[in-house]
Design a protein around this motif. Sequence first.
Motif, PDB file in Angstrom:
ATOM      1  N   VAL A 123       0.855  -1.180   0.000  1.00 43.65           N
ATOM      2  CA  VAL A 123       0.000   0.000   0.000  1.00 43.65           C
ATOM      3  C   VAL A 123       0.895   1.236   0.000  1.00 43.65           C
ATOM      4  O   VAL A 123       1.588   1.513   0.987  1.00 43.65           O
ATOM      5  N   SER A 124       0.944   1.945  -1.123  1.00 45.42           N
ATOM      6  CA  SER A 124       1.778   3.152  -1.231  1.00 45.42           C
ATOM      7  C   SER A 124       3.225   2.855  -0.880  1.00 45.42           C
ATOM      8  O   SER A 124       3.882   3.620  -0.183  1.00 45.42           O
ATOM      9  N   GLY A 125       3.737   1.735  -1.374  1.00 42.39           N
ATOM     10  CA  GLY A 125       5.080   1.304  -1.024  1.00 42.39           C
ATOM     11  C   GLY A 125       6.151   1.933  -1.894  1.00 42.39           C
ATOM     12  O   GLY A 125       5.950   2.150  -3.093  1.00 42.39           O
ATOM     13  N   VAL A 126       7.327   2.193  -1.294  1.00 43.11           N
ATOM     14  CA  VAL A 126       8.423   2.781  -2.054  1.00 43.11           C
ATOM     15  C   VAL A 126       9.113   1.735  -2.909  1.00 43.11           C
ATOM     16  O   VAL A 126       9.146   0.550  -2.578  1.00 43.11           O
ATOM     17  N   GLY A 127       9.693   2.202  -4.034  1.00 44.46           N
ATOM     18  CA  GLY A 127      10.489   1.351  -4.897  1.00 44.46           C
ATOM     19  C   GLY A 127      11.952   1.382  -4.505  1.00 44.46           C
ATOM     20  O   GLY A 127      12.355   2.106  -3.587  1.00 44.46           O
ATOM     21  N   PRO A 128      12.799   0.606  -5.191  1.00 46.07           N
ATOM     22  CA  PRO A 128      14.232   0.570  -4.870  1.00 46.07           C
ATOM     23  C   PRO A 128      14.925   1.886  -5.202  1.00 46.07           C
ATOM     24  O   PRO A 128      14.603   2.544  -6.193  1.00 46.07           O
ATOM     25  N   ARG A 255       3.884   2.581 -10.113  1.00 53.75           N
ATOM     26  CA  ARG A 255       3.921   2.119 -11.504  1.00 53.75           C
ATOM     27  C   ARG A 255       5.162   1.274 -11.757  1.00 53.75           C
ATOM     28  O   ARG A 255       5.102   0.247 -12.444  1.00 53.75           O
ATOM     29  N   TRP A 256       6.302   1.709 -11.203  1.00 51.92           N
ATOM     30  CA  TRP A 256       7.542   0.955 -11.411  1.00 51.92           C
ATOM     31  C   TRP A 256       7.414  -0.439 -10.798  1.00 51.92           C
ATOM     32  O   TRP A 256       7.774  -1.443 -11.422  1.00 51.92           O
ATOM     33  N   LEU A 257       6.916  -0.515  -9.568  1.00 51.07           N
ATOM     34  CA  LEU A 257       6.757  -1.812  -8.916  1.00 51.07           C
ATOM     35  C   LEU A 257       5.766  -2.693  -9.657  1.00 51.07           C
ATOM     36  O   LEU A 257       5.977  -3.905  -9.809  1.00 51.07           O
ATOM     37  N   ALA A 258       4.686  -2.112 -10.137  1.00 50.81           N
ATOM     38  CA  ALA A 258       3.688  -2.897 -10.878  1.00 50.81           C
ATOM     39  C   ALA A 258       4.295  -3.544 -12.113  1.00 50.81           C
ATOM     40  O   ALA A 258       3.963  -4.685 -12.460  1.00 50.81           O
ATOM     41  N   ASP A 259       5.189  -2.828 -12.771  1.00 48.90           N
ATOM     42  CA  ASP A 259       5.852  -3.381 -13.959  1.00 48.90           C
ATOM     43  C   ASP A 259       6.917  -4.415 -13.599  1.00 48.90           C
ATOM     44  O   ASP A 259       7.162  -5.355 -14.361  1.00 48.90           O
TER      45      ASP A 259
END
Length: 297
Positions: A123-128, A255-259
């Motif tokens: 939920v609203s998580g940060v990417g690397p 969006r980045w994580l979803a991909d």
Amino acid sequence: MAMTRHLIPLAVGRTLDVFISGEDGAPLVIDLPGTPEGHRLSGALEEAAAATGLRIASLARPGYAGSTRLPGRTVADVVPDVLAVADSLGYERFAVMGSSGGGPHALACGALAGDRCVAVAVVSGVGPWAATGLDFLDGMGEGNEIEFGAALEGEEPLRKLLVLWRAEILAAGEQGTFASLQSVLSPPDQKVMTGDFARHMHESFCLALENGVDGWGDDDLAFTRPWGFDLARLAGPVFLWQGEQDLMVPPAHGRWLADAIPGCRARLLPDDGHLTMLLNRPAEILADLAAALRTRD
């Protein structure tokens, strides 16, 4: 069943601080809160868990509240702690939910806990931090930019900043907490940061930071380093929730994580910010996890 607080001793000499709500034997979700958020469940999350027939165990990461610090920890280091919580409650399988700074930690469980982690909600998580195609700071509010700028300088500069911020948070009360978050509150989040929810957020920060800033600082440092696992290892369902009006974790992260996550089931919501997810969406988020847990049963 009323929410209860437990201190779980580990064989390595550390202690884990956990809040638990729900009936014994009900499907288990382990909650990993944001940064620097306390682990006491909000009323909205507790009500949603009861409505979906789930048991929630909310874990304070090392250095927060009553959980013993683990210096130099990586994101992946949360996995043995999560497994220890499940073991202490007598569960072989469970789901994990991580919000904001808890998101990467939830993904670590999905990648490294094997068949025991049935599903993950981010939920609203940060990417690397150094991911190709993601500018980590782009679109974040000024407060986050200052915080991560200090993290890049090292532990001591970061600690000096966070000690100052902690003192301001503890002294300020809920209105002061609202004021301190202004640079990262989008219009939808400003609207909900009132009343009982504003009071809960202030109390949450105070709980997380009651023994100092170790957890907060170690989270920030872990986010600017390799996470310790490969997103390609995520095999179970991953449900991703992201608000398009989020200034704490901008939508580019979602969006980045979803991909990047195989088979990710993403909800990118145009009218949501960051806090609105925590306040208004817990029943929808937990419904995903409940369905996954009961499918595995």
